[in-house]
Design an enzyme around this catalytic site. Structure first.
Site, PDB file in Angstrom:
ATOM      1  N   GLU A 181     -87.893 -36.712 -23.029  1.00 51.51           N
ATOM      2  CA  GLU A 181     -86.705 -37.005 -22.208  1.00 51.51           C
ATOM      3  C   GLU A 181     -85.498 -36.229 -22.714  1.00 51.51           C
ATOM      4  O   GLU A 181     -84.688 -35.752 -21.926  1.00 51.51           O
ATOM      5  CB  GLU A 181     -86.435 -38.514 -22.184  1.00 51.51           C
ATOM      6  CG  GLU A 181     -87.437 -39.314 -21.356  1.00 51.51           C
ATOM      7  CD  GLU A 181     -88.766 -39.520 -22.054  1.00 51.51           C
ATOM      8  OE1 GLU A 181     -88.841 -39.292 -23.285  1.00 51.51           O
ATOM      9  OE2 GLU A 181     -89.739 -39.905 -21.391  1.00 51.51           O
TER      10      GLU A 181
ATOM     11  N   HIS B  54     -90.856 -51.267 -18.611  1.00 56.34           N
ATOM     12  CA  HIS B  54     -90.813 -50.711 -17.248  1.00 56.34           C
ATOM     13  C   HIS B  54     -89.931 -51.558 -16.336  1.00 56.34           C
ATOM     14  O   HIS B  54     -90.139 -51.602 -15.134  1.00 56.34           O
ATOM     15  CB  HIS B  54     -92.211 -50.635 -16.637  1.00 56.34           C
ATOM     16  CG  HIS B  54     -93.195 -49.856 -17.433  1.00 56.34           C
ATOM     17  ND1 HIS B  54     -93.846 -50.364 -18.513  1.00 56.34           N
ATOM     18  CD2 HIS B  54     -93.632 -48.572 -17.304  1.00 56.34           C
ATOM     19  CE1 HIS B  54     -94.657 -49.449 -19.026  1.00 56.34           C
ATOM     20  NE2 HIS B  54     -94.552 -48.353 -18.319  1.00 56.34           N
TER      21      HIS B  54
END
Lengths: 410, 334
Positions: free
Chosen positions: B57, B126
């Protein structure tokens, strides 16, 4: 099973600390001219040895020898010498200004002048450096006005970045110098992205990322090498190994690995290890890597081996953690004296001309300082308006910022 | 059109009109993203404009900052908002400050898309809603759409914006509006009026809230999934409550909030993110400062509990209609 023992934490430590006699006998220095020069399209696998040696051009007699000697003409070399002398004189002036309380902070290049000054001469208009705080030679060699540099350091009304950044955090798109962050290593991966953009657009520009030995430990370094390895954009990834990350010796970041340059091998990237105090060697390596970028042969990693002679910054006291005389004992010498000796050996320079150049540069720097101080210093004269601090947070000022500015009375 | 299709359509429109728009992220290229938001883009625009990235990321956002500074307009996907933390330094210290620290010499027109929020049994990795971590940072714009039409319009506005925009996509809304009732099937977007999305360019400006439902007795301030929870709570309790869909958290449409609360005199702030130091605290502080003399009751907040997002207890964690109704009754004095 009898071989099992309890684990012990291994904390690397330098052999020499403050109070000891400096000793660099563990640093293997090859003779100038000894290291081979592969063709720029040589595969990374075929040149692994170059990550474990040191490319050197200038020998003890001041001669340029071997396959990396290059062909810089005397005018260019004299200009390079002047760049380094200018940077050193500028540093000395700004250091004094900090001690006089005219600026808050400063970071000097003492001993590392060749790296940024020589590297810039291999770049072209439209290329972009993503520098750290110790590469102002890139600006000097690119012809950036000295007064503007000083105004940035003074955070006065002439500061192009409006007093928003610490001293030495310059920015100049025109001179291929990306705005300095100060968060170490973050810009290494941005350099890769910038080069990826050039590749996406098919435009002939290269990027150069800069990082210190200590901050190669950041995950940004790993990310940069992964992306460079994957997309092969025109980027040169420079590591300046000046032996010290503030008080931490380079062995803490390097761990058990042979060299920082060798980190490139796991990514299939070609790596060079270069004498950072040798103007000609730095330039030749930069030129070699730039040629690779310009022929779309992909990224190159270069480790410049040097020594930080001064403190990390004006807030640092190196005598607390290393011998005071260590800088003089550094086996790669002084970059200015080495290039000076080379020019004299070539009959292109003399002690008299050197002394004259020193006087001229001292005058130029003093005149620039006078001009900058006439505008203002951190604490006096014309300073950026407080109103200005609300500008450039966004392209268009949103209502909440406008309200806050009004609240402050502007 | 689902929200996924609307987001994809926004990419197509933006990439067709500006060759500088590129899309990248993990699984974004060949496969088209794990939620399929970029499906077909690589085939249509080529690998140089839509491609897969390594799982990094910080690498995705870090390289995108370099690309944006060069002059491209990268639209990057972080697979889940929960995975953005390795990129946080790049977002906060770099993207958000580049214009400021270079006095406008270098800029960062970058969109970082990330699916946000819970409701899909994603547990703590998540399901998070990290919007307050972005609104707290000077130099970032933060957007949370609640329906396909807004998602398309706001994403187009974000891509056209000259500054970095964090674009949080409530993943529970990708295929249909979720009103907080886990025991009922949700209506697909194809049967919802906000699932009707026009072709081509849609104008939904950043910084402009939407009155999702008019009312006079109290104001519910919501965004993303909680807009739909607010609707169902108001339907169920029968009160005459106004619902504001913020759409953009920063810049904030304070005018719309103040106008509504000055009219109703009562205010509840909703979000799925954890309560303490959440964006609701900012909203509550602004409302009490701006509407103090109009207020008839304390400003209440209904938010996720201050725990990590649990797995088995997701339905108990999610701030559903029952909690919203309790808050409505409390501010109405019932």
């Amino acid at each position: 099973m009898s071989d099992e023992v309890s684990p012990r934490l291994h904390v690397p430590a330098p052999a020499i600390r403050a109070g000891d006699t400096p000793d660099f006998s563990h640093v293997t220095i090859p003779r100038a001219g000894e290291v081979r020069r592969p063709a720029p399209d040589c595969g990374a696998e075929e040149m692994r040895d170059l990550a474990f040696s040191i490319i050197r051009v200038l020998n003890r007699q001041g001669e340029a020898v071997g396959p990396w000697a290059g062909a810089l003409d005397e005018d260019t070399l004299r200009a390079g010498l002047r760049d380094m002398m200018m940077l050193r004189t500028y540093d000395a002036r700004m250091l004094t200004a900090q001690r006089q309380g005219k600026i808050s902070f400063y970071m000097q290049h003492l001993g590392e002048e060749a790296i940024s000054c020589a590297f810039q001469r291999a770049l072209r208009q439209g290329d972009m450096n993503f520098p750290t705080y110790r590469q102002a030679g890139l600006l000097v060699a690119a012809g950036y006005p000295l007064v503007k540099m000083m105004c940035q350091v003074y955070s006065n009304d002439g500061d192009p970045v409006r007093g928003r950044q610490l001293p030495v955090f310059y920015s100049s798109k025109e001179h291929g110098f990306f705005s300095i962050s100060g968060n170490l290593a973050t810009q290494y991966v941005q350099a890769v992205g910038w080069a990826m953009a050039a590749a996406i657009r098919g435009e002939r520009h290269l990027a150069a990322g800069w990082i210190g030995d200590g901050s190669t430990a950041e995950s940004d370094f790993h990310g940069a090498l992964v992306f460079a390895s994957t997309y092969k954009p025109p980027v040169i990834l420079n590591i300046v190994n000046n032996q010290w990350a503030i008080s931490t010796f380079q062995g803490i970041a390097r761990g058990g690995a042979g060299t920082f340059a060798a980190r490139a091998h796991g990514f299939g990237l070609p790596a060079l290890r270069v004498d950072g105090n040798d103007y000609l060697a730095v330039h030749a390596a930069a030129q070699w890597a730039a040629e690779r970028a310009r022929r779309d042969l992909g990224p190159t990693l270069i480790e410049f081996v040097t020594y930080r002679v001064g403190g990390h910054s004006t807030s640092d006291d190196p005598s607390a953690y290393r011998p005071k005389e260590e800088g003089r004992a550094w086996p790669l010498g002084d970059p200015i004296l080495r290039l000076k000796a080379h020019l004299i050996a070539r009959g292109a320079w003399s002690d008299e001309r050197h002394a004259q150049a020193e006087a001229e540069i001292a005058y130029q720097v003093a005149a620039a300082q006078k001009e900058a101080e006439a505008i203002g210093t951190l604490h006096g004269g014309r300073r950026p308006s407080p109103r200005d601090m609300f500008e450039d947070v966004f392209a268009k000022m949103p209502p909440h910022l406008l309200r806050q500015r009004h609240e402050m009375g502007y | 059109m689902t929200m996924i299709e609307a987001i994809r359509d926004a990419h197509v429109v933006a990439m067709e009109r500006d060759a500088n728009v590129v899309a990248m992220g993990e699984d974004v290229g060949y496969f088209g993203g794990v939620f399929r938001c970029t499906a077909g883009l690589q085939k249509r625009f080529g690998v140089e404009r839509c491609f897969d990235t390594p799982i990094s990321e910080l690498g995705i956002v870090g390289t995108a900052i370099g690309m944006a500074a060069y002059g491209l307009r990268p639209v990057v996907e972080i697979q889940f908002a929960d995975y953005m933390y390795p990129a946080y330094d790049q977002i906060v210290s770099e993207a958000a400050r580049l214009r400021y620290r270079s006095a406008g010499e270098f800029t960062c027109p970058l969109v970082v898309r990330m699916p946000t929020g819970g409701g899909i049994f994603g547990a703590q990795t998540h399901s998070q809603s990290p919007e307050a971590l972005f609104t707290h940072v000077a130099g970032l714009k933060t957007v949370v759409p609640s329906n396909p039409r807004d998602a398309k319009g706001l994403l187009l506005a974000a891509i056209a914006d000259p500054d970095p925009v964090i674009f949080l996509e409530p993943k529970r809304l990708y295929n249909g509006p979720f009103d907080g009732h886990f025991d009922r099937p949700s209506t697909p977007w194809s049967k919802h009026e906000l699932g009707e999305v026009e072709d081509g360019v849609i104008e939904v400006p950043l910084g402009k809230a939407h009155i999702a439902r008019a009312g006079a007795a109290a104001t519910l301030i919501a965004y993303g999934t909680m807009v739909h929870v607010a609707h169902s709570a108001v339907d169920e309790c029968g009160a005459d409550v106004e619902v504001i869909d913020l759409r953009t958290l920063l810049p904030l449409d304070l005018e719309a909030i103040v106008a509504s609360v000055n009219k109703t005199g009562r205010c509840i702030v909703l979000h799925e993110a954890t309560l303490t130091s959440g964006f609701g605290a900012e909203l509550a502080a602004l409302v009490q400062a701006e509407c103090f003399y109009a207020l008839e009751a304390p400003v209440l907040r209904v938010a996720g509990w201050d725990t990590p997002y649990p797995h088995a207890q997701e339905h108990d964690y999610f701030p559903g209609p029952a909690r919203v109704i309790r808050a409505i009754r409390a501010v109405l004095g019932g």
